[in-house]
Structures are given as C-alpha cells and as structure tokens.
Write a protein that holds these residues in place. Structure first.
Motif, PDB file in Angstrom:
ATOM      1  N   VAL A 111      77.071  90.039 -67.890  1.00 28.80           N
ATOM      2  CA  VAL A 111      77.753  90.186 -69.176  1.00 28.80           C
ATOM      3  C   VAL A 111      79.054  89.383 -69.180  1.00 28.80           C
ATOM      4  O   VAL A 111      79.356  88.678 -70.146  1.00 28.80           O
ATOM      5  CB  VAL A 111      77.986  91.671 -69.519  1.00 28.80           C
ATOM      6  CG1 VAL A 111      78.777  91.822 -70.807  1.00 28.80           C
ATOM      7  CG2 VAL A 111      76.643  92.392 -69.633  1.00 28.80           C
ATOM      8  N   ALA A 112      79.804  89.455 -68.100  1.00 24.10           N
ATOM      9  CA  ALA A 112      81.026  88.650 -68.002  1.00 24.10           C
ATOM     10  C   ALA A 112      80.704  87.167 -68.148  1.00 24.10           C
ATOM     11  O   ALA A 112      81.412  86.427 -68.839  1.00 24.10           O
ATOM     12  CB  ALA A 112      81.741  88.912 -66.680  1.00 24.10           C
ATOM     13  N   ARG A 113      79.625  86.740 -67.524  1.00 22.89           N
ATOM     14  CA  ARG A 113      79.225  85.325 -67.633  1.00 22.89           C
ATOM     15  C   ARG A 113      78.802  84.987 -69.065  1.00 22.89           C
ATOM     16  O   ARG A 113      79.159  83.935 -69.589  1.00 22.89           O
ATOM     17  CB  ARG A 113      78.114  85.008 -66.637  1.00 22.89           C
ATOM     18  CG  ARG A 113      78.598  85.034 -65.195  1.00 22.89           C
ATOM     19  CD  ARG A 113      77.539  84.535 -64.221  1.00 22.89           C
ATOM     20  NE  ARG A 113      77.879  84.821 -62.849  1.00 22.89           N
ATOM     21  CZ  ARG A 113      78.818  84.201 -62.143  1.00 22.89           C
ATOM     22  NH1 ARG A 113      79.529  83.251 -62.681  1.00 22.89           N
ATOM     23  NH2 ARG A 113      79.036  84.544 -60.875  1.00 22.89           N
ATOM     24  N   ALA A 114      78.056  85.886 -69.703  1.00 29.47           N
ATOM     25  CA  ALA A 114      77.604  85.635 -71.076  1.00 29.47           C
ATOM     26  C   ALA A 114      78.790  85.518 -72.046  1.00 29.47           C
ATOM     27  O   ALA A 114      78.752  84.729 -72.989  1.00 29.47           O
ATOM     28  CB  ALA A 114      76.654  86.744 -71.539  1.00 29.47           C
ATOM     29  N   TYR A 115      79.822  86.291 -71.792  1.00 27.59           N
ATOM     30  CA  TYR A 115      81.010  86.251 -72.647  1.00 27.59           C
ATOM     31  C   TYR A 115      81.968  85.124 -72.261  1.00 27.59           C
ATOM     32  O   TYR A 115      82.857  84.780 -73.027  1.00 27.59           O
ATOM     33  CB  TYR A 115      81.750  87.592 -72.601  1.00 27.59           C
ATOM     34  CG  TYR A 115      81.198  88.607 -73.572  1.00 27.59           C
ATOM     35  CD1 TYR A 115      81.860  88.903 -74.749  1.00 27.59           C
ATOM     36  CD2 TYR A 115      79.989  89.252 -73.321  1.00 27.59           C
ATOM     37  CE1 TYR A 115      81.345  89.823 -75.651  1.00 27.59           C
ATOM     38  CE2 TYR A 115      79.469  90.176 -74.203  1.00 27.59           C
ATOM     39  CZ  TYR A 115      80.150  90.462 -75.369  1.00 27.59           C
ATOM     40  OH  TYR A 115      79.629  91.356 -76.270  1.00 27.59           O
ATOM     41  N   GLY A 116      81.812  84.599 -71.069  1.00 29.14           N
ATOM     42  CA  GLY A 116      82.757  83.593 -70.599  1.00 29.14           C
ATOM     43  C   GLY A 116      84.086  84.221 -70.201  1.00 29.14           C
ATOM     44  O   GLY A 116      85.132  83.564 -70.250  1.00 29.14           O
ATOM     45  N   ALA A 117      84.056  85.491 -69.797  1.00 34.59           N
ATOM     46  CA  ALA A 117      85.273  86.176 -69.370  1.00 34.59           C
ATOM     47  C   ALA A 117      85.812  85.506 -68.112  1.00 34.59           C
ATOM     48  O   ALA A 117      85.038  85.090 -67.250  1.00 34.59           O
ATOM     49  CB  ALA A 117      84.977  87.650 -69.104  1.00 34.59           C
ATOM     50  N   VAL A 118      87.118  85.405 -68.029  1.00 37.44           N
ATOM     51  CA  VAL A 118      87.711  84.739 -66.870  1.00 37.44           C
ATOM     52  C   VAL A 118      88.758  85.567 -66.152  1.00 37.44           C
ATOM     53  O   VAL A 118      89.062  85.303 -64.992  1.00 37.44           O
ATOM     54  CB  VAL A 118      88.322  83.363 -67.236  1.00 37.44           C
ATOM     55  CG1 VAL A 118      87.251  82.411 -67.731  1.00 37.44           C
ATOM     56  CG2 VAL A 118      89.433  83.497 -68.247  1.00 37.44           C
TER      57      VAL A 118
END
Length: 185
Positions: A111-118
């Motif tokens: 999910v973090a990857r899908a959102y591009g969370a950094v």
C-alpha cells in the motif's frame, strides 16, 4: 535522515487497500472514506516526527471527521528491523491513545508503494471522489512540536476540500523519517 514527499499530483486517484486494523477488523478504502473527503496518512510508532505531533494528528482527525472527512492511518515500516512498529505494538499504542481513526498495518508494504509514500508522517488528502487534493504537512512542526498557534495546514486544506472540492494551490510537503523498507529478496 529527514525526507520530504513530492508535490501534490492533483486528481490522482487513491489506490484501494484491504488491511488489518488495530481494532481487529480489516478495512478497505471505501470503509474509511468520508462523504466530503478522506485523509490517508502514513505514520508509525517510533518516528520522532510522528511522536512530536501525535496529539495534533488526533485533534485534527477529530475536527476533520466532524466536517465529513474520513481519516485513516497506515504503518508500513519493516517491523522485523523496527519492532516498535509491529502490529502488536501498534495495537497497544492505538488503545493507549484512544485513536479516533483506524490504524492499519501494511505488512508487505504494497500500500505504501501504491501510494508512493516516502516518509512518516506522509499525508494524502482526497476529495469526495478520491482524487488527490493535498499532499502536504500537518503543520510547521519538525522533530519537536512547534508552538501551539501554528497554522494547521492539513486541517485548513481539508476544510477547503470539504467546502469546495479543491485543495490549495500552494502546499508545503511534510517532512519526516523515511519509510523503513524491507530488504529486496
């Protein structure tokens, strides 16, 4: 090392998710979405940037929920390397703080990857149709909470989204600890 996310990509559509929460239930984006918008935030238990503003995150979440904005928090850190961010410790913290929003665990970090969370915290503010309208900071706090009278950037932006469907043109990115990614296999 502190990192900041990229600027807002207006209209980008929120990816769906199905994640376990500290309340013992699994949640989808539709379960947490608000009538007038939704905030998806990436936080964790151990980050000093998050710890410094936890009380403000809780305050703003309650105030936004009163405006029809749904709020959800997701932890995506590698709990193997950072045990403080394990699901069990998340559950303890959610109970201790009486979090007024679901706190979800993204164990595989998809999910973090899908959102591009950094980073933690990283705030995504969506309109009623789940189009991105805000990708900015909570307020001007850093590793320590700033003065109590700081402008509430996230709250003001999402209040505008609730009223107009559109986020502010000028946004200041959040700053925090990098998401603790698992080693690639």
């Amino acid at each position: 090392m502190a990192v900041s996310p990229p600027v807002c990509d207006f209209g980008w559509h929120a990816p769906d998710f199905f994640l376990p929460g500290t309340d013992g239930r699994a949640h989808r984006l539709a379960d947490v979405a608000g009538e007038k918008g939704t905030v998806v935030m990436f936080i964790c238990n151990h980050c000093p940037y998050v710890i410094a503003v936890r009380d403000r995150i809780i305050r703003d979440a309650k105030d936004l929920q009163a405006l029809g904005i749904g709020v959800v928090a997701i932890s995506s850190n590698d709990a193997g390397a950072y045990p403080e961010d394990s699901y069990e410790r998340m559950t303890e913290l959610a109970e201790e703080l009486a979090l007024p929003f679901p706190y979800l665990y993204d164990a595989d970090q998809s999910v973090a990857r899908a959102y591009g969370a950094v980073c933690t915290p990283d705030f995504f503010g969506f309109d009623a149709g789940l189009g991105l309208q805000y990708r900015g900071r909570l307020d001007a706090s850093r590793k320590a909470a700033g003065p109590a009278d700081l402008r509430r950037d996230l709250y003001e932006a999402m209040k505008q989204v609730a009223e107009t469907g559109r986020g502010p043109a000028e946004q200041i990115p959040s700053m925090g600890c990098s998401i603790k990614w698992k080693d690639a296999a």
